[in-house]
Design an enzyme around this catalytic site. Structure first.
Site, PDB file in Angstrom:
ATOM      1  N   ASN A   9     -21.170  49.735-109.310  1.00 51.74           N
ATOM      2  CA  ASN A   9     -20.329  50.879-109.677  1.00 51.74           C
ATOM      3  C   ASN A   9     -19.269  50.379-110.656  1.00 51.74           C
ATOM      4  O   ASN A   9     -18.275  49.779-110.260  1.00 51.74           O
ATOM      5  CB  ASN A   9     -19.680  51.458-108.403  1.00 51.74           C
ATOM      6  CG  ASN A   9     -18.767  52.623-108.708  1.00 51.74           C
ATOM      7  OD1 ASN A   9     -18.825  53.196-109.805  1.00 51.74           O
ATOM      8  ND2 ASN A   9     -17.935  52.991-107.747  1.00 51.74           N
ATOM      9  N   TRP A  10     -19.527  50.645-111.931  1.00 51.28           N
ATOM     10  CA  TRP A  10     -18.635  50.092-112.969  1.00 51.28           C
ATOM     11  C   TRP A  10     -17.276  50.780-113.023  1.00 51.28           C
ATOM     12  O   TRP A  10     -16.367  50.288-113.681  1.00 51.28           O
ATOM     13  CB  TRP A  10     -19.299  50.222-114.342  1.00 51.28           C
ATOM     14  CG  TRP A  10     -20.428  49.264-114.586  1.00 51.28           C
ATOM     15  CD1 TRP A  10     -20.913  48.314-113.715  1.00 51.28           C
ATOM     16  CD2 TRP A  10     -21.219  49.162-115.776  1.00 51.28           C
ATOM     17  NE1 TRP A  10     -21.957  47.638-114.293  1.00 51.28           N
ATOM     18  CE2 TRP A  10     -22.164  48.135-115.561  1.00 51.28           C
ATOM     19  CE3 TRP A  10     -21.225  49.832-116.994  1.00 51.28           C
ATOM     20  CZ2 TRP A  10     -23.099  47.764-116.524  1.00 51.28           C
ATOM     21  CZ3 TRP A  10     -22.159  49.472-117.965  1.00 51.28           C
ATOM     22  CH2 TRP A  10     -23.081  48.451-117.722  1.00 51.28           C
ATOM     23  N   LYS A  11     -17.167  51.948-112.395  1.00 55.66           N
ATOM     24  CA  LYS A  11     -15.926  52.752-112.483  1.00 55.66           C
ATOM     25  C   LYS A  11     -15.528  52.864-113.965  1.00 55.66           C
ATOM     26  O   LYS A  11     -16.394  53.060-114.813  1.00 55.66           O
ATOM     27  CB  LYS A  11     -14.822  52.130-111.626  1.00 55.66           C
ATOM     28  CG  LYS A  11     -15.320  51.840-110.209  1.00 55.66           C
ATOM     29  CD  LYS A  11     -14.269  51.446-109.233  1.00 55.66           C
ATOM     30  CE  LYS A  11     -14.932  51.062-107.914  1.00 55.66           C
ATOM     31  NZ  LYS A  11     -14.002  50.849-106.823  1.00 55.66           N
ATOM     32  N   HIS A  99     -17.242  59.398-103.427  1.00 49.72           N
ATOM     33  CA  HIS A  99     -16.522  58.116-103.430  1.00 49.72           C
ATOM     34  C   HIS A  99     -15.070  58.358-103.017  1.00 49.72           C
ATOM     35  O   HIS A  99     -14.471  59.364-103.401  1.00 49.72           O
ATOM     36  CB  HIS A  99     -16.593  57.483-104.829  1.00 49.72           C
ATOM     37  CG  HIS A  99     -16.172  56.047-104.811  1.00 49.72           C
ATOM     38  ND1 HIS A  99     -14.858  55.668-104.714  1.00 49.72           N
ATOM     39  CD2 HIS A  99     -16.899  54.904-104.836  1.00 49.72           C
ATOM     40  CE1 HIS A  99     -14.794  54.345-104.697  1.00 49.72           C
ATOM     41  NE2 HIS A  99     -16.020  53.860-104.771  1.00 49.72           N
ATOM     42  N   GLU A 101     -12.418  57.183-104.035  1.00 49.49           N
ATOM     43  CA  GLU A 101     -11.478  57.333-105.154  1.00 49.49           C
ATOM     44  C   GLU A 101     -11.472  58.771-105.673  1.00 49.49           C
ATOM     45  O   GLU A 101     -10.469  59.257-106.183  1.00 49.49           O
ATOM     46  CB  GLU A 101     -11.826  56.324-106.268  1.00 49.49           C
ATOM     47  CG  GLU A 101     -11.414  54.913-105.850  1.00 49.49           C
ATOM     48  CD  GLU A 101     -12.169  53.791-106.541  1.00 49.49           C
ATOM     49  OE1 GLU A 101     -12.962  54.058-107.458  1.00 49.49           O
ATOM     50  OE2 GLU A 101     -11.970  52.627-106.135  1.00 49.49           O
ATOM     51  N   GLU A 174     -18.009  52.593 -96.759  1.00 48.67           N
ATOM     52  CA  GLU A 174     -16.957  51.874 -97.472  1.00 48.67           C
ATOM     53  C   GLU A 174     -15.604  52.145 -96.834  1.00 48.67           C
ATOM     54  O   GLU A 174     -15.016  53.217 -97.069  1.00 48.67           O
ATOM     55  CB  GLU A 174     -16.900  52.363 -98.921  1.00 48.67           C
ATOM     56  CG  GLU A 174     -18.215  52.262 -99.643  1.00 48.67           C
ATOM     57  CD  GLU A 174     -17.999  52.251-101.137  1.00 48.67           C
ATOM     58  OE1 GLU A 174     -18.193  51.190-101.721  1.00 48.67           O
ATOM     59  OE2 GLU A 174     -17.575  53.283-101.688  1.00 48.67           O
ATOM     60  N   GLY A 180     -11.346  47.764-103.582  1.00 52.92           N
ATOM     61  CA  GLY A 180     -10.462  47.364-104.674  1.00 52.92           C
ATOM     62  C   GLY A 180      -9.227  46.600-104.221  1.00 52.92           C
ATOM     63  O   GLY A 180      -8.286  46.419-104.975  1.00 52.92           O
ATOM     64  N   SER A 217     -14.765  45.422-101.795  1.00 48.91           N
ATOM     65  CA  SER A 217     -14.433  44.030-102.115  1.00 48.91           C
ATOM     66  C   SER A 217     -15.587  43.051-101.903  1.00 48.91           C
ATOM     67  O   SER A 217     -15.379  41.926-101.442  1.00 48.91           O
ATOM     68  CB  SER A 217     -13.199  43.579-101.321  1.00 48.91           C
ATOM     69  OG  SER A 217     -12.065  44.329-101.719  1.00 48.91           O
ATOM     70  N   GLY A 238     -18.129  47.117-106.702  1.00 47.28           N
ATOM     71  CA  GLY A 238     -17.287  47.700-107.743  1.00 47.28           C
ATOM     72  C   GLY A 238     -16.906  46.661-108.778  1.00 47.28           C
ATOM     73  O   GLY A 238     -17.729  46.201-109.575  1.00 47.28           O
TER      74      GLY A 238
HETATM   75  P1  PGA Z   1     -14.733  47.186-105.079  1.00 50.58           P
HETATM   76  O1  PGA Z   1     -15.230  48.707-105.126  1.00 50.58           O
HETATM   77  O2  PGA Z   1     -15.970  46.347-104.917  1.00 50.58           O
HETATM   78  O3  PGA Z   1     -14.034  46.971-106.385  1.00 50.58           O
HETATM   79  O4  PGA Z   1     -13.832  47.063-103.894  1.00 50.58           O
HETATM   80  C1  PGA Z   1     -16.164  49.175-104.229  1.00 50.58           C
HETATM   81  C2  PGA Z   1     -16.487  50.603-104.505  1.00 50.58           C
HETATM   82  O5  PGA Z   1     -16.778  51.012-105.622  1.00 50.58           O
HETATM   83  O6  PGA Z   1     -16.450  51.390-103.598  1.00 50.58           O
END
Ligand code: PGA
Length: 260
Positions: A9-11, A99, A101, A174, A180, A217, A238
């Protein structure tokens, strides 16, 4: 052992075509045939990822493409949104929905359910994210299980009770406090919660044998300790998926675990 699924997941950590290209190129000709790799770039880079997929067909790494979000209507006056039909037209196979976020930006369980339903009807494969915040976690595993069951019931409403076609939904568990933050869930707890989700979904004819991933993470140092649990079908990665050296390390480890 079945193949582990790795979702990148590149965000918006990837914010240039050049960076997208470099990451995609770094995956070329690698011998990761024991994993299923799903890359989820920002919308504008989906086509780039798709063209890379065609290029890499027949080579050792088969990349699947996913979107990070989708809208719950197909057509009409919705400025700035992306419909399931548009994603399908681009050749996108998967979509991340719910997600944390996005939930934090105001996406409710009802909105998520609408997205799940329309994505399902368009035959997009859904990666549904669920997970508790720190306050819920501190109340103990039982509270966490109830919280997640409630999320699944609301988010998959209509699918859980539907008859007929299987939903093919992947769940990404998650814990919000681990995303993050660099704080990693103890794998014992994560495996226990993932087992709980499997048992719950297995009672519904529509979601039998679901694939459940862990996210939050994940990096090259902890991935082996996650994937050693057979009930954990893979990981959603992520930030670490946007560093080519780190991500290739992760894939190498995941690929090896299949063989052990
Ligand atoms: P992360 O993100 O690996 O940066 O903690 C995980 C995610 O996208 O949910």
């Amino acid at each position: 052992m079945t193949k582990k699924i790795i979702v990148a997941n590149w965000k918006i950590y990837v914010n240039s075509r050049k960076q997208a290209e470099t990451l995609l190129k770094s995956l070329k000709n690698k011998n990761y045939k024991n994993i299923e790799l799903i890359i989820c770039p920002p919308f504008p880079y989906l086509i780039k990822a798709k063209s890379y997929q065609t290029l890499s067909a027949g080579r050792q790494v088969k990349v699947k493409i996913g979107a990070q979000n989708v809208f719950y209507e197909q057509l009409g006056h919705y400025t700035g949104e992306i419909s399931p039909k548009i994603l399908k037209d681009l050749g996108v196979e998967y979509v991340i929905i719910g997600h944390s976020e996005r939930r934090a930006m105001g996406e409710t369980d009802e909105i998520i359910n609408k997205k799940v339903k329309i994505a399902f009807s368009e035959k997009l494969k859904i990666i549904l994210c669920v997970g508790e915040n720190l306050t819920t976690r501190q109340k103990g595993l039982k509270t966490v299980q109830n919280f997640i069951k409630n999320q699944l019931q609301k988010n998959l409403n209509g699918l859980l009770n539907a008859k007929g076609q299987r939903s093919n939904v992947i769940i990404a568990y998650e814990p919000i406090w681990a995303i993050g933050t660099g704080k990693f869930d103890t794998t014992e707890d994560a495996a226990q919660i993932i087992n709980f989700i499997k048992k719950f979904l297995n009672t519904k004819p529509h979601t039998l044998n679901p694939k459940i991933l862990y996210g939050g993470s994940v990096n090259s140092k902890n991935i082996a300790s996650i994937l050693k649990y057979k009930e954990i079908d893979g990981t959603l990665v992520g930030k670490a998926s946007t560093n080519k050296e780190e991500f290739n390390k992760i894939l190498k480890i995941a690929n090896k675990i299949y063989l052990t």
